[in-house]
Design a protein around this motif. Structure first.
Motif, PDB file in Angstrom:
ATOM      1  N   PHE A   3       0.847  -1.200   0.000  1.00 35.00           N
ATOM      2  CA  PHE A   3       0.000   0.000   0.000  1.00 35.00           C
ATOM      3  C   PHE A   3       0.884   1.253   0.000  1.00 35.00           C
ATOM      4  CE2 PHE A   3      -3.336  -2.411   2.801  1.00 35.00           C
ATOM      5  CZ  PHE A   3      -3.525  -3.314   1.766  1.00 35.00           C
ATOM      6  N   ILE A   4       1.940   1.193   0.790  1.00 30.72           N
ATOM      7  CA  ILE A   4       2.787   2.383   0.971  1.00 30.72           C
ATOM      8  C   ILE A   4       3.441   2.746  -0.359  1.00 30.72           C
ATOM      9  CG2 ILE A   4       4.834   3.273   2.155  1.00 30.72           C
ATOM     10  CD1 ILE A   4       4.091   1.392   4.493  1.00 30.72           C
ATOM     11  N   ILE A   5       4.068   1.731  -0.987  1.00 28.79           N
ATOM     12  CA  ILE A   5       4.830   2.065  -2.206  1.00 28.79           C
ATOM     13  C   ILE A   5       3.851   2.387  -3.345  1.00 28.79           C
ATOM     14  CG2 ILE A   5       5.101  -0.277  -3.151  1.00 28.79           C
ATOM     15  CD1 ILE A   5       8.167   0.646  -3.444  1.00 28.79           C
ATOM     16  N   LYS A   6       2.663   1.786  -3.318  1.00 29.00           N
ATOM     17  CA  LYS A   6       1.664   2.100  -4.358  1.00 29.00           C
ATOM     18  C   LYS A   6       1.192   3.549  -4.177  1.00 29.00           C
ATOM     19  CE  LYS A   6      -1.410   0.795  -7.575  1.00 29.00           C
ATOM     20  NZ  LYS A   6      -1.047   0.335  -8.931  1.00 29.00           N
ATOM     21  N   ALA A   7       1.036   3.964  -2.923  1.00 27.58           N
ATOM     22  CA  ALA A   7       0.603   5.352  -2.668  1.00 27.58           C
ATOM     23  C   ALA A   7       1.665   6.314  -3.205  1.00 27.58           C
ATOM     24  CB  ALA A   7       0.411   5.556  -1.170  1.00 27.58           C
ATOM     25  N   LEU A   8       2.932   5.991  -2.952  1.00 27.49           N
ATOM     26  CA  LEU A   8       4.009   6.872  -3.432  1.00 27.49           C
ATOM     27  C   LEU A   8       3.994   6.903  -4.954  1.00 27.49           C
ATOM     28  CD1 LEU A   8       6.888   5.887  -0.983  1.00 27.49           C
ATOM     29  CD2 LEU A   8       5.497   7.969  -0.975  1.00 27.49           C
ATOM     30  N   ARG A   9       3.666   5.767  -5.538  1.00 30.87           N
ATOM     31  CA  ARG A   9       3.649   5.717  -7.006  1.00 30.87           C
ATOM     32  C   ARG A   9       2.497   6.556  -7.565  1.00 30.87           C
ATOM     33  NH1 ARG A   9       3.408   0.304 -10.869  1.00 30.87           N
ATOM     34  NH2 ARG A   9       3.736   1.399 -12.842  1.00 30.87           N
ATOM     35  N   LEU A  10       1.380   6.576  -6.850  1.00 30.44           N
ATOM     36  CA  LEU A  10       0.217   7.332  -7.351  1.00 30.44           C
ATOM     37  C   LEU A  10       0.407   8.826  -7.141  1.00 30.44           C
ATOM     38  CD1 LEU A  10      -2.738   5.027  -6.222  1.00 30.44           C
ATOM     39  CD2 LEU A  10      -1.786   5.339  -8.509  1.00 30.44           C
ATOM     40  N   GLY A  11       1.474   9.210  -6.433  1.00 31.90           N
ATOM     41  CA  GLY A  11       1.752  10.636  -6.377  1.00 31.90           C
ATOM     42  C   GLY A  11       1.644  11.254  -5.004  1.00 31.90           C
ATOM     43  N   PHE A  12       1.352  10.447  -3.969  1.00 30.70           N
ATOM     44  CA  PHE A  12       1.323  11.034  -2.629  1.00 30.70           C
ATOM     45  C   PHE A  12       2.747  11.408  -2.222  1.00 30.70           C
ATOM     46  CE2 PHE A  12      -2.915  10.898  -1.125  1.00 30.70           C
ATOM     47  CZ  PHE A  12      -3.535   9.894  -1.837  1.00 30.70           C
ATOM     48  N   ASP A  13       2.851  12.474  -1.469  1.00 29.00           N
ATOM     49  CA  ASP A  13       4.192  12.877  -1.047  1.00 29.00           C
ATOM     50  C   ASP A  13       4.623  12.175   0.228  1.00 29.00           C
ATOM     51  OD1 ASP A  13       2.928  15.814  -2.225  1.00 29.00           O
ATOM     52  OD2 ASP A  13       4.782  14.940  -3.021  1.00 29.00           O
ATOM     53  N   GLY A  14       3.659  11.681   0.988  1.00 22.15           N
ATOM     54  CA  GLY A  14       4.050  11.017   2.240  1.00 22.15           C
ATOM     55  C   GLY A  14       2.952  10.067   2.664  1.00 22.15           C
ATOM     56  N   VAL A  15       3.345   9.059   3.472  1.00 16.90           N
ATOM     57  CA  VAL A  15       2.366   8.084   3.984  1.00 16.90           C
ATOM     58  C   VAL A  15       2.545   8.011   5.493  1.00 16.90           C
ATOM     59  CG1 VAL A  15       1.597   5.693   3.891  1.00 16.90           C
ATOM     60  CG2 VAL A  15       2.535   6.771   1.835  1.00 16.90           C
ATOM     61  N   LEU A  16       1.454   8.220   6.213  1.00 13.64           N
ATOM     62  CA  LEU A  16       1.493   8.124   7.684  1.00 13.64           C
ATOM     63  C   LEU A  16       0.696   6.902   8.094  1.00 13.64           C
ATOM     64  CD1 LEU A  16       1.833   9.266  10.624  1.00 13.64           C
ATOM     65  CD2 LEU A  16      -0.323  10.478  10.227  1.00 13.64           C
ATOM     66  N   VAL A  17       1.332   6.014   8.863  1.00 11.82           N
ATOM     67  CA  VAL A  17       0.598   4.838   9.387  1.00 11.82           C
ATOM     68  C   VAL A  17       0.490   5.052  10.886  1.00 11.82           C
ATOM     69  CG1 VAL A  17       0.656   2.337   9.692  1.00 11.82           C
ATOM     70  CG2 VAL A  17       1.557   3.349   7.597  1.00 11.82           C
ATOM     71  N   SER A  18      -0.738   5.138  11.358  1.00 13.25           N
ATOM     72  CA  SER A  18      -0.901   5.453  12.789  1.00 13.25           C
ATOM     73  C   SER A  18      -1.770   4.393  13.447  1.00 13.25           C
ATOM     74  CB  SER A  18      -1.561   6.826  12.912  1.00 13.25           C
ATOM     75  OG  SER A  18      -1.795   7.071  14.274  1.00 13.25           O
ATOM     76  N   GLY A  19      -1.324   3.960  14.634  1.00  7.38           N
ATOM     77  CA  GLY A  19      -2.093   2.892  15.290  1.00  7.38           C
ATOM     78  C   GLY A  19      -2.116   3.105  16.796  1.00  7.38           C
ATOM     79  N   CYS A  20      -2.598   2.115  17.519  1.00  8.17           N
ATOM     80  CA  CYS A  20      -2.718   2.214  18.979  1.00  8.17           C
ATOM     81  C   CYS A  20      -1.326   2.023  19.610  1.00  8.17           C
ATOM     82  CB  CYS A  20      -3.618   1.119  19.518  1.00  8.17           C
ATOM     83  SG  CYS A  20      -5.174   0.972  18.625  1.00  8.17           S
ATOM     84  N   TYR A  21      -1.216   2.497  20.824  1.00  5.16           N
ATOM     85  CA  TYR A  21       0.034   2.277  21.567  1.00  5.16           C
ATOM     86  C   TYR A  21       0.213   0.774  21.793  1.00  5.16           C
ATOM     87  CZ  TYR A  21       0.759   7.216  22.521  1.00  5.16           C
ATOM     88  OH  TYR A  21       0.997   8.555  22.379  1.00  5.16           O
TER      89      TYR A  21
END
Lengths: 321, 440, 142, 342
Positions: free
Chosen positions: C53-71
């Motif tokens: 998902f991350i590398i596909k997002a970068l390929r589609l043109g997003f400048d950054g990917v934030l993955v946020s979850g629980c502690y």
């Protein structure tokens, strides 16, 4: 123990295994059809065990066949191969009792591409290659030329820390020690890390625009055992099967993440690549990342949980905000 | 050998010999050296004699494969083995039936006549409708079966052989007496058809003879009487339309049935035929014209729908039930009749019409077409079971039928799944009759 | 290529529905100010996020990917975030080695009650993305 | 032979630049650590020394691993199709080996059968092939067993033969004659040169040591087509990757894919291989799922189906599939061990 003593003992062990019915298949190496090559031998017939050989060219990682063969298998395994077998056991792809591992303490294998570069002659123009301890003698039309062994061994053999199989049923020969003090030539992880980010990206972009997607790197790798690879998915189609450099790069990046903690750095992916893309510069880097972050070495302990299924309460979270 | 010898002595050496069974001229023994060199098969002494005398052996296989290739026509050569036919074939819901391989075998003339595969197809046309190259897969199946039936190079399933014998003998697959064919109408006022009568009602053999399915023909007759429509039947002189027997490969039985029906219709100068079964509808509409039977054919659902449109048919009783309509393959896919049955059901007060997950062009066959109705289908392999489950899931109270074969299959499924109290199987004519206050 | 002044980075956020997504909700409810560059995809757990998902997002043109979850420890599925942590650790290091700017891949723990922290994280990430230039990695594609 | 010429190895650079005005010249060139026929950079003729045969055959110049068929856009009126810009230019491949040239002839048969492939044939049409005989064949080469030889000039326009310091040039086709006539800097070949050339040809013919017997190989393969044990034994070590098929000069299978990005996309044609299990993945079934069936298909296509349909064995003995295979699977061993017809 010299090579042919190990070879005799291997043939003997393999024949008895087949005769006693302990195994149905024997997977080993036999002389290849080209000069200085060996080829995997998969057989059920005990007479074929006379063709089993051990020499400095037994390069294939035979554990790739274990996920394919049904039934009990006797496998010839070097240091890295036996770790691949253990890694497959960790992933429950094979059962330890179905496998008889004939371990071979590996003195390091000769990389024919390095020999060809060294002498700027092709493999079939060479007379003979003989190795004794840390020297190698290569004869070209009569004249013998002598080199230190570290000039011709595979990069992964030069950096190998565990040449003797950890997990085996029969050990053919005394354990050997890793080759000390060496710098690998082709894998240039240090140089790549030194170059600026932009250049690194363009380097990989350049390399992967040559890739023709023959999937030899994936099919030769024992750690790549998915029934259906994500590359063959069409709904959703994450990447195209056409060899565009973007798709090739993403394929290789994701493949490396998938085999993280399973890759035992046997160097086969780089050896078989017909386009000579330095794949080991990727797999070795992932091998080092996994070792550095989680002190995890693939295939060392058959009861350990695979890397990405285990976790520690606190580990490697400096990058998390 | 002696017969050949005597024949040759009297008539001289024949140019060719037509041989039925393959093992007359090839044996199982090891080939001799001379045979091995040119790669010959081991021959019997009979065949060697023929070879020396220069008599050519005509094997039925060559002839049969040519017939099949001809049946496939040009599209067969265009088939590029994409396997879509296998994908849409309903058999693959319950077992493995690789249609693509059968078509490939037809292409290269390696059809397996002895096997059971030739007899599985229910001719439901799901594949022909989807084939990107327009290959007439049903014609190929029919040609294979014809080859086995006429050239005797394979085994015809027993159930089929018995039904074919019955049709040839008694004019109906059930083997009932021809005279009793009109008995379904004995306690309903139905007159004999005369040239002046407007409509000739031709019930299929099943609604005519089968005790359980008689309700369908009786309901139809009652509706027509109630509406005062001028119609008649010919009862004992009618014979089976022969659609299924032709698909089962009995071409000559079909031709004789068709001829007798056509003569019957022409002698009584029949202009329009009303049928209850889509199979009769298909044969009368598409296959009789070439044999000289030109008349207008109307299926009961089409006729009732037109009556509703003209306002002649209206309903007095409400049927407050959820009704699910199953498209018969020969009405829907083969002849494109989808909307009329639905129009009838929707115009019945209180009736809620619901659809199967796969309906109209994608409807799943009941498993009765192409002669399969007479052959026994293994327990877990009946499509009608799947359809009944789908109907139950949708909470249907009645499964509306428009074909006697479907009626039989669905009724068997409902009984074998013992859901008789939960769901009923009814023909559209029955539902319409009930909605008009019929005693049932 | 000097990018235009008004350029705004596009950030894709994978927020775990039990903690971070609720945290983002809370930030909204309590009117916390944070840049609108983030587009959110709700995932059942941070463990669901695949490096693909991350590398596909970068390929589609997003400048950054934030993955946020629980502690760690709060995960509704017990171990989801631990697995995500290991996977993100090796993915981030490996993608840096390949030649993707480290700032493009971000991870954070945001619990359901930390509306403020979510706003801070998004502000900080957007600031970092503004420092580096527009995502040129797959620029030569249509 | 009349009209054969001689040129000194040192003048090859001048010869190529002469031809460069009229043609785009492709020469064996190193690209990363692999070799293929690529555009000449104008000066380097070093390939004469290191060149034995390229890793990627000349098939790649006509039937590349990936080519854009057309692009399409969707808007209100419907779809607009944009054909890929077919770069129309005259091309000349210098120093193509006879096995690759013969392979191109086989590919022509395949790409013309039934449907004329515009992409391949348009490139193939305006291309001149300048052959260079092999004086140093690999140990994996077996072209002599397929009716060809290191100096077989049937499918080339001009044939070069390396006779020590010079090249012995023979014209083969009309186009070849024209080109030689137009080129300066060649001297007439003398009897001595001809003798030297034939001696070199003789010597390299015998250097090809690997042999296979292709006498009615198609019948033998047809007979053992159902022999599962044989094929399982032969295919045991194969790892079903695409090396042998992609690098084989006579393999022409391809796959077509669309790349869609919002409202526009491109249709690509890329290599495909019968060694991959998903090659024959169909609804409900996969007729060639097991490895032995796929290896059998690879061998039988070249040595049985192609000869039966087109009369010629679809293999030219270039040996790439042997020397580049990761597990040293050897097609010559497979062919030799086909059981005789019983």
């Amino acid at each position: 123990m010299k090579n042919n003593e190990i070879q005799q003992r291997l043939r003997q062990e393999a024949k008895t295994l087949l005769e006693q019915g302990q195994v149905e298949y024997i997977v080993g190496y036999e002389t290849g059809s080209l000069k200085f090559t060996t080829t995997p031998l998969l057989t059920k017939n005990k007479d074929d065990t006379d063709r089993l050989i051990v020499n400095p060219f037994i390069v294939n990682n035979l554990s790739v066949y274990l996920t394919e063969i049904k039934g009990k298998v006797g496998i010839v395994a070097k240091g890295c191969d036996s770790r691949s077998v253990v890694s497959l056991i960790q992933d429950n792809k094979i059962a330890r009792e179905d496998i008889v591992i004939m371990g071979i303490p590996c003195p390091g294998l000769i990389d024919l591409k390095k020999v060809e570069l060294l002498l700027s002659k092709d493999r079939d123009e060479l007379g003979n290659i003989t190795r004794d301890e840390d020297r190698v003698v290569i004869t070209i039309d009569g004249k013998g030329r002598d080199f230190p062994i570290t000039e011709v061994l595979f990069d992964n053999c030069l950096e190998c820390q565990i040449p003797t199989p950890q997990e085996y049923d029969i050990l053919l020969g005394e354990p050997t020690t890793p080759i000390s003090g060496n710098v690998s030539k082709r894998t240039n992880i240090k140089e790549l890390e030194a170059t600026p980010r932009e250049e690194r990206w363009n380097f990989w972009k350049e390399e992967f625009s040559r890739c023709i997607r023959c999937y030899a790197c994936r099919n030769v790798c024992p750690a790549c055992f998915c029934q259906r690879c994500f590359v063959e998915e069409s709904e959703p189609q994450w990447i195209l099967p056409t060899p565009k450099w973007q798709d090739n790069l993403i394929f290789q990046v994701i493949r490396n993440i998938h085999v993280a903690g399973r890759c035992t750095d046997c160097g086969e992916c780089e050896r078989v690549c017909p386009m000579n893309i330095p794949l080991r510069s990727l797999t070795r880097k992932m091998y080092e990342i996994v070792d550095e972050l989680f002190q995890y070495k693939a295939g060392m302990d058959k009861n350990a949980l695979p890397l990405l299924t285990a976790y520690e309460p606190t580990e490697a979270e400096d990058f998390i905000r | 050998m002696w017969v050949l010898w005597a024949w040759v002595e009297r008539y001289g050496i024949p140019k060719a010999l037509y041989v039925d069974w393959k093992n007359v001229y090839v044996t199982q023994r090891e080939p001799t050296l001379e045979e091995q060199l040119p790669g010959e098969l081991p021959l019997t002494r009979f065949r060697m004699a023929c070879k020396k005398l220069g008599i050519e052996i005509l094997s039925p296989y060559k002839e049969a494969t040519e017939v099949i290739a001809e049946a496939g026509g040009d599209p067969l050569k265009l088939c590029y083995q994409c396997g879509l036919c296998t994908g849409v074939c309903p058999w693959n819901l319950v077992r493995s039936f690789i249609v693509r391989r059968i078509i490939h075998e037809a292409q290269i003339g390696a059809t397996d006549f002895g096997g059971e595969e030739a007899w599985i197809c229910a001719t439901c046309r799901a594949c022909v409708q989807r084939c990107p190259r327009g290959v007439e897969i049903i014609d190929i199946m029919r040609a294979t079966r014809r080859a086995v039936v006429s050239l005797g190079i394979g085994v015809v399933p027993d159930a089929l052989r018995i039904s074919a014998k019955n049709i040839a003998g008694a004019g109906n697959p059930l083997g009932e007496a021809p005279e009793k064919r009109g008995d379904w109408a004995k306690d309903i006022k139905v007159k004999k058809f005369t040239p002046s009568t407007e409509i000739f009602y031709f019930p299929c053999c099943i609604p005519a003879y089968d005790p359980d399915v008689k309700r369908v023909s009786q309901a139809t007759a009652t509706i027509l009487n109630k509406l005062g429509i001028d119609f008649g039947i010919l009862g004992s002189e009618e014979k089976c339309c022969g659609e299924a027997i032709r698909k089962a490969g009995y071409e000559d039985t079909f031709l004789s049935m068709a001829q007798s029906n056509i003569d019957l219709f022409n002698n009584n100068s029949v202009k329009t035929v009303l049928v209850s079964s889509p199979h009769c509808y298909h044969t009368f509409k598409n296959e009789y014209p070439e044999l000289g039977g030109r008349f207008e054919v109307v299926h009961i659902t089409q006729y009732l729908a037109s009556l509703i449109e003209e306002g002649k048919l209206n309903f007095s009783k409400e049927i407050n039930k959820k009704v699910i309509y199953s498209d018969p393959c020969y009405l829907g896919r083969h002849n494109g009749v989808y909307d009329e049955p639905r129009k009838i059901l929707q115009s019945i007060p209180g009736l809620e019409l619901i659809e199967f997950p796969d309906s109209r062009e994608d409807a799943i066959c009941c498993g009765g077409g192409g002669g399969r109705i007479w052959m026994d289908t293994a327990k877990g392999e009946r499509f009608s079971d799947i359809r009944v489950e789908q109907a139950l899931e949708k909470g249907a109270g009645i499964i509306a039928m428009a074909c006697p074969y479907c009626f039989l299959n669905y009724r068997d499924s409902v009984l074998s799944m013992d859901k008789a109290e939960v769901i009923e199987v009814k023909d559209i004519s029955e539902i319409v009759a009930e909605a008009m206050g019929w005693r049932q | 290529m000097k990018q235009e002044l008004g350029w705004e980075p596009k950030l894709l956020g994978f927020l775990c529905r039990w903690c971070s997504y609720a945290g983002a909700d809370l930030a909204g409810i309590s009117r916390k100010k944070y840049p609108a560059n983030i587009e959110v995809i709700r995932v059942p757990c941070s463990g669901r996020v695949d490096p693909l998902f991350i590398i596909k997002a970068l390929r589609l043109g997003f400048d950054g990917v934030l993955v946020s979850g629980c502690y760690p420890g709060d995960c509704h599925y017990q171990t989801g975030n631990y697995r995500a942590r290991r996977r993100m650790a090796i993915t981030k290091k490996f993608l840096e080695y390949i030649g993707i700017e480290p700032q493009r891949i971000q991870a954070s723990w945001v619990s359901a009650s930390e509306g403020g922290k979510f706003a801070e994280v998004v502000t900080a990430v957007t600031k970092e993305l503004k420092e580096i230039e527009h995502n040129q990695l797959f620029a030569d594609e249509k | 032979m009349s009209g054969s010429k001689i040129i000194n190895k040192k003048d090859i650079g001048k010869l190529l630049s002469q031809w460069n005005e009229e043609f785009v010249i492709l020469v064996p060139s190193k690209e990363g650590d692999t070799t293929k026929m690529a555009k000449w950079d104008g000066k380097d003729t070093g390939f004469i020394d290191w060149y034995r045969n390229t890793v990627q055959a000349s098939k790649t110049n006509f039937f590349p691993p990936m080519e854009e068929m057309f692009s399409f856009q969707k808007d209100k009126e419907g779809y607009h199709i944009g054909l890929a810009s077919s770069d129309k230019h005259k091309q000349l491949i210098f120093a193509i080996r006879p096995c690759d040239a013969n392979a191109l002839a086989i590919l022509d048969v395949a790409f013309k059968d039934g449907y004329e492939d515009p992409y391949y044939l348009s490139r193939r049409k305006d291309t001149l092939l300048i052959g260079l005989g092999c004086i140093n064949p690999y140990d994996s080469c077996f072209c002599t067993s397929l009716g060809s030889s290191p100096f077989d000039s049937t499918n080339v326009d001009i044939m070069f033969t390396d006779i020590g310091e010079e090249f012995f040039i023979e014209e083969v086709t009309e186009a070849g004659k024209e080109l030689v006539a137009k080129t300066e800097g060649l001297r007439e070949a003398s009897k001595v040169d001809e003798a030297k050339a034939s001696k070199v040809k003789e010597a390299s013919y015998n250097k090809v040591t690997r042999k296979i017997d292709t006498r009615d190989i198609d019948k033998k393969l047809l007979a053992c087509f159902e022999n599962k044990d044989y094929w399982e034994k032969v295919s045991a070590k194969c790892i079903s990757c695409g090396i042998c098929t992609f690098l084989c000069p006579t393999c022409y299978c391809f796959d077509i894919n669309d790349e869609l990005v919002r409202k526009q996309g491109t249709r690509f044609r890329s290599w495909d291989s019968c060694a991959f299990p998903i090659y024959t993945e169909m609804p409900v079934e996969n007729p060639r799922l097991e490895k032995w069936r796929r290896v059998r298909q690879k061998v039988c296509h070249k040595f049985e189906f192609f000869p039966m349909n087109f009369g010629v064995v679809a293999c030219t003995g270039c040996g790439r599939c042997i020397r580049l295979c990761g597990v040293n699977w050897d097609i010559t061993q497979a062919i030799e061990s086909v059981p005789a017809i019983i």
